[in-house]
Enzyme design. Structure first.
Site, mmCIF file in Angstrom:
data_model
loop_
_atom_site.group_PDB
_atom_site.id
_atom_site.type_symbol
_atom_site.label_atom_id
_atom_site.label_comp_id
_atom_site.label_asym_id
_atom_site.label_seq_id
_atom_site.Cartn_x
_atom_site.Cartn_y
_atom_site.Cartn_z
ATOM 1 N N SER A 194 0.829 -1.196 0.000
ATOM 2 C CA SER A 194 0.000 0.000 0.000
ATOM 3 C C SER A 194 0.869 1.254 0.000
ATOM 4 O O SER A 194 1.617 1.503 -0.933
ATOM 5 C CB SER A 194 -0.967 -0.062 1.182
ATOM 6 O OG SER A 194 -2.030 0.845 1.039
ATOM 7 N N ASP A 237 -1.789 13.948 13.351
ATOM 8 C CA ASP A 237 -1.907 15.304 12.798
ATOM 9 C C ASP A 237 -1.178 15.407 11.468
ATOM 10 O O ASP A 237 -1.712 15.921 10.483
ATOM 11 C CB ASP A 237 -1.342 16.329 13.785
ATOM 12 C CG ASP A 237 -2.241 16.532 14.997
ATOM 13 O OD1 ASP A 237 -3.461 16.268 14.880
ATOM 14 O OD2 ASP A 237 -1.733 16.944 16.054
ATOM 15 N N HIS A 251 -7.345 -6.224 0.841
ATOM 16 C CA HIS A 251 -6.211 -5.304 0.789
ATOM 17 C C HIS A 251 -5.061 -5.787 1.675
ATOM 18 O O HIS A 251 -3.900 -5.662 1.305
ATOM 19 C CB HIS A 251 -6.672 -3.910 1.231
ATOM 20 C CG HIS A 251 -5.591 -2.874 1.167
ATOM 21 N ND1 HIS A 251 -4.850 -2.630 0.025
ATOM 22 C CD2 HIS A 251 -5.102 -2.013 2.116
ATOM 23 C CE1 HIS A 251 -3.979 -1.668 0.260
ATOM 24 N NE2 HIS A 251 -4.106 -1.288 1.518
#
Length: 311
Positions: free
Chosen positions: A130, A228, A287
């Site tokens: 990925s 964040d 996945h």
């Protein structure tokens, strides 16, 4: 063959376009220059054959929300089956690796180059799942002579759907209240309960819960991910640069048959960028194909790593 485990633990730039250009120019950049430009020293765990061989080592790069420990079992098996040293890395803003405000594929590829320099490795084989697959492709396309062979797991060289559920995952994780958890198991249970409405697949929740960490000194719990930075850089992580160059060494693309991250519609672009690529899909896998079909996946990867180079 017995594989021995080793551990390394250590401790921004402006625009996406600038980071791409800088990375392409850095084959001869020193460690100090790479670090000054924002490359970070990734943490890793290594698995080495008992007897040294002249085979190139393997770097395993995890995906978004992953961490190196998710791959330890497979890495040890791959080491035994191939007689190669296997490094499993924590990406920046993940696991024990340093945090950074910048997180795009050229930047993460710089991290790989810095690790190679510190370990004295000139041409590893790269395995990326990925997000890690996109980092590996970026490195191979921009530094082709520095990659022995490339295995890309359930991701394609294209932009992802902008409506991806990953931003929702970040928001849900940031909103988790670990409350009065008294141990790690309780903290994970609290997090799973709060994540369930957003992250509906249990296997995905369990995977993400591996990132719950404990501050033993303060008795508190937190995410080991820099949520964040990941959230802010999500647009960079969702797209892939359109390169007008190719990687001509051996490559393998493995997808999960039940996943839409890498489909037969992606084959032409893969063949354009990676002319020697083998492409296959694992039936019954999604996945997280290495979790869904671990033995079948190991067989495919081992066969690719053991075959003689076609060059």
């Amino acid at each position: 063959m017995i594989c021995l485990r080793g551990v390394f633990l250590k401790n921004q730039r402006s625009s996406f376009a600038v980071s791409i250009q800088r990375f392409i120019q850095q084959s001869r950049t020193s460690d100090e220059e790479l670090e000054a430009l924002g490359a970070v020293r990734l943490t890793f765990q290594s698995f080495a054959p008992k007897q040294q061989t002249d085979k190139q080592p393997v770097f395993i790069l995890h995906g978004l929300f992953g961490r190196k420990s998710n791959w330890f079992s497979l890495a040890e098996s791959l080491c035994k089956e191939t007689d190669r040293k296997v490094y499993v890395l924590d990406a920046r803003n993940h696991g024990d690796s340093p945090q950074s405000q910048l997180m795009d594929y050229p930047s993460m590829a710089e991290d790989i180059q810095l690790l190679m320099r510190h370990e004295g490795i000139t041409k590893p084989a790269l395995v990326g799942h990925s997000m890690g697959g996109r980092t590996a492709m970026t490195f191979a396309l921009t530094k082709p002579l520095m990659v022995e062979r490339l295995a890309v797991l359930d991701v394609a060289p294209r932009n992802m759907n902008p409506n991806s559920y990953f931003p929702e995952f970040v928001t849900a994780m940031k909103n988790v209240d670990f409350g009065q958890a008294h141990n790690l198991a309780q903290a994970q249970a609290l997090a799973e309960e709060q994540l369930a409405p957003t992250i509906k697949e249990e296997i995905v929740r369990k995977f993400i819960l591996n990132n719950v960490a404990e501050n033993a000194k303060e008795g508190t719990y937190y995410w080991s991910l820099n949520l964040d930075a990941i959230g802010r850089n999500m647009p960079h992580l969702m797209r892939f640069i359109s390169y007008n160059r190719a990687y001509h060494s051996d490559a393998l693309f493995v997808g999960g048959a039940n996943s839409d991250y890498f489909t037969k519609a992606d084959y032409p672009e893969v063949q354009r960028l990676f002319p020697r690529a083998e492409m296959t899909h694992l039936e019954g896998a999604g996945h997280w194909l290495h979790l869904d079909k671990p033995q079948e996946f190991l067989h495919v990867l081992t066969k690719f790593m053991n075959k003689p180079s076609s060059l």
